[in-house]
Write a protein that holds these residues in place. Structure first.
Motif, PDB file in Angstrom:
ATOM      1  N   LEU A  40      -3.866   2.176  -0.593  1.00 38.27           N
ATOM      2  CA  LEU A  40      -2.961   2.980  -1.409  1.00 38.27           C
ATOM      3  C   LEU A  40      -3.110   4.449  -1.057  1.00 38.27           C
ATOM      4  O   LEU A  40      -4.214   5.005  -1.094  1.00 38.27           O
ATOM      5  N   GLY A  41      -1.978   5.082  -0.715  1.00 38.12           N
ATOM      6  CA  GLY A  41      -1.942   6.520  -0.509  1.00 38.12           C
ATOM      7  C   GLY A  41      -2.525   6.965   0.808  1.00 38.12           C
ATOM      8  O   GLY A  41      -3.129   6.185   1.560  1.00 38.12           O
ATOM      9  N   THR A  42      -2.360   8.251   1.077  1.00 34.92           N
ATOM     10  CA  THR A  42      -2.864   8.819   2.323  1.00 34.92           C
ATOM     11  C   THR A  42      -4.382   8.825   2.371  1.00 34.92           C
ATOM     12  O   THR A  42      -4.973   8.964   3.435  1.00 34.92           O
ATOM     13  N   ALA A  43      -5.031   8.683   1.190  1.00 35.90           N
ATOM     14  CA  ALA A  43      -6.493   8.622   1.153  1.00 35.90           C
ATOM     15  C   ALA A  43      -7.007   7.211   1.409  1.00 35.90           C
ATOM     16  O   ALA A  43      -8.215   6.984   1.403  1.00 35.90           O
ATOM     17  N   THR A  82       2.141   5.857  -1.711  1.00 33.68           N
ATOM     18  CA  THR A  82       2.665   4.814  -0.819  1.00 33.68           C
ATOM     19  C   THR A  82       1.654   3.687  -0.702  1.00 33.68           C
ATOM     20  O   THR A  82       0.447   3.924  -0.573  1.00 33.68           O
ATOM     21  N   LEU A  83       2.150   2.460  -0.767  1.00 40.05           N
ATOM     22  CA  LEU A  83       1.337   1.285  -0.460  1.00 40.05           C
ATOM     23  C   LEU A  83       1.471   1.001   1.035  1.00 40.05           C
ATOM     24  O   LEU A  83       2.585   0.873   1.547  1.00 40.05           O
ATOM     25  N   PHE A  84       0.334   0.935   1.727  1.00 39.07           N
ATOM     26  CA  PHE A  84       0.334   0.679   3.171  1.00 39.07           C
ATOM     27  C   PHE A  84      -0.172  -0.731   3.454  1.00 39.07           C
ATOM     28  O   PHE A  84      -1.175  -1.170   2.886  1.00 39.07           O
ATOM     29  N   ALA A 101       3.800  -2.149   7.248  1.00 42.86           N
ATOM     30  CA  ALA A 101       4.835  -1.841   6.259  1.00 42.86           C
ATOM     31  C   ALA A 101       4.349  -0.741   5.327  1.00 42.86           C
ATOM     32  O   ALA A 101       3.144  -0.567   5.113  1.00 42.86           O
ATOM     33  N   GLU A 102       5.301   0.015   4.798  1.00 40.48           N
ATOM     34  CA  GLU A 102       5.019   1.057   3.819  1.00 40.48           C
ATOM     35  C   GLU A 102       5.959   0.876   2.637  1.00 40.48           C
ATOM     36  O   GLU A 102       7.170   0.753   2.819  1.00 40.48           O
ATOM     37  N   VAL A 103       5.400   0.852   1.440  1.00 43.02           N
ATOM     38  CA  VAL A 103       6.191   0.674   0.217  1.00 43.02           C
ATOM     39  C   VAL A 103       6.044   1.929  -0.637  1.00 43.02           C
ATOM     40  O   VAL A 103       4.953   2.214  -1.157  1.00 43.02           O
ATOM     41  N   PRO A 104       7.097   2.731  -0.791  1.00 40.71           N
ATOM     42  CA  PRO A 104       6.988   3.950  -1.622  1.00 40.71           C
ATOM     43  C   PRO A 104       6.841   3.586  -3.097  1.00 40.71           C
ATOM     44  O   PRO A 104       7.492   2.665  -3.598  1.00 40.71           O
TER      45      PRO A 104
END
Length: 299
Positions: A40-43, A82-84, A101-104
């Motif tokens: 989850l997220g850029t972190a 974003t879910l990666f 995939a990326e889910v906003p």
């Protein structure tokens, strides 16, 4: 392939966090993804400890965590992340069996209703609505630009900067009102009673930070209008705190504009030039309790 009636990703936007549920059969192909391939997220926050027997993977994160971003609009606070899905390579490096995939993800919170009983963060929004004399009042507290002309777009500061706060109340057909700030508390967590804790406005309207040496903290005179109140506070951080985030909670209240300020309803700053407490309105006597700490509790 027929679409599954169950959503692959479910989001619950809660008071201070979001909860994300991801179906392991993310693409509805019958081939479950691995929990370790989801973040989850850029972190790249990982999910909660997964149970391989369950058909879902769960994430729980505070609204400001995992690299989320915040957009402030006139009506809403919008937290985005974003879910990666990043599939691991197969045993044969020449072939690919899954696509990333990326889910906003978005959580929307109204700025003009009661979202939380605690502090509002990471930027400014109305604290709560209350009812007085059968009329609805809307309270707000905002960080302002240097010329007070508009709300500040950024909530980042350097030590040595001044934070410009503007508190307002609006009503629908109410009698004229005068706004006061009873208390403002800074903490390192959303819990306003946590430690460390610094009440820079206290005692029912004493800007105690103005008493500190080498600060320019003060209530700003004159008011733009009786139902607005401006004050300056020099930027600060807690000694020994390695973080760079402060939560600020303030208690706002009103009195009839026709009522003269008094020890219960006051806005007092310390004047270093005179060495005395000075009120924004009213006589100096209403500020005398700011040094003794014996100010009466507001009704």
């Amino acid at each position: 392939r027929a679409l599954s009636p169950r959503p692959a990703v479910t989001v619950r936007c809660q008071e201070g966090q979001l909860a994300l549920t991801v179906r392991r059969d993310l693409f509805g192909t019958g081939r479950p993804v691995r929990a370790a391939e989801l973040s989850l997220g850029t972190a790249s926050c990982p999910p909660l400890s997964p149970n391989p027997a369950q058909a879902f993977v769960t994430f729980v994160a505070a609204l400001h965590e995992c690299g989320s971003t915040l957009q402030v609009t006139p009506d809403s606070l919008i937290y985005r992340t974003t879910l990666f899905y990043k599939p691991t390579r197969s045993g044969n490096p020449l072939i690919v069996r899954a696509t990333p995939a990326e889910v906003p993800i978005e959580c929307h919170y109204p700025r003009r209703s009661n979202v939380s009983s605690g502090a509002v963060h990471p930027t400014w929004a109305p604290f709560h609505a209350t009812v007085a004399a059968e009329e609805r009042l809307w309270f707000s507290l905002r960080l302002m630009d240097d010329d007070w002309s508009r709300e500040r777009l950024s909530n980042g500061f350097q030590l040595g900067d001044s934070l410009r706060f503007q508190a307002d109340v609006t009503s629908e057909g109410h009698v004229p009102l005068r706004l006061f700030v009873d208390q403002c508390v800074a903490t390192t967590t959303p819990d306003r009673s946590s430690s460390p804790r610094y009440a820079f406005i206290d005692l029912g309207g004493c800007l105690v930070d103005s008493r500190s040496e080498d600060t320019g903290s003060t209530f700003v005179s004159p008011r733009p209008r009786p139902e607005s109140l401006r004050f300056l506070v020099d930027a600060f951080k807690f000694a020994g705190d390695a973080g760079n985030l402060l939560y600020i909670s303030c208690h706002l209240r009103v009195s009839p504009a026709a009522q003269a300020p008094n020890p219960w309803n006051k806005a007092c700053s310390f004047s270093k030039a005179s060495g005395l407490w000075a009120p924004l309105e009213g006589t100096a006597a209403i500020c005398s309790c700011c040094d003794t700490g014996s100010c009466p509790s507001p009704g």
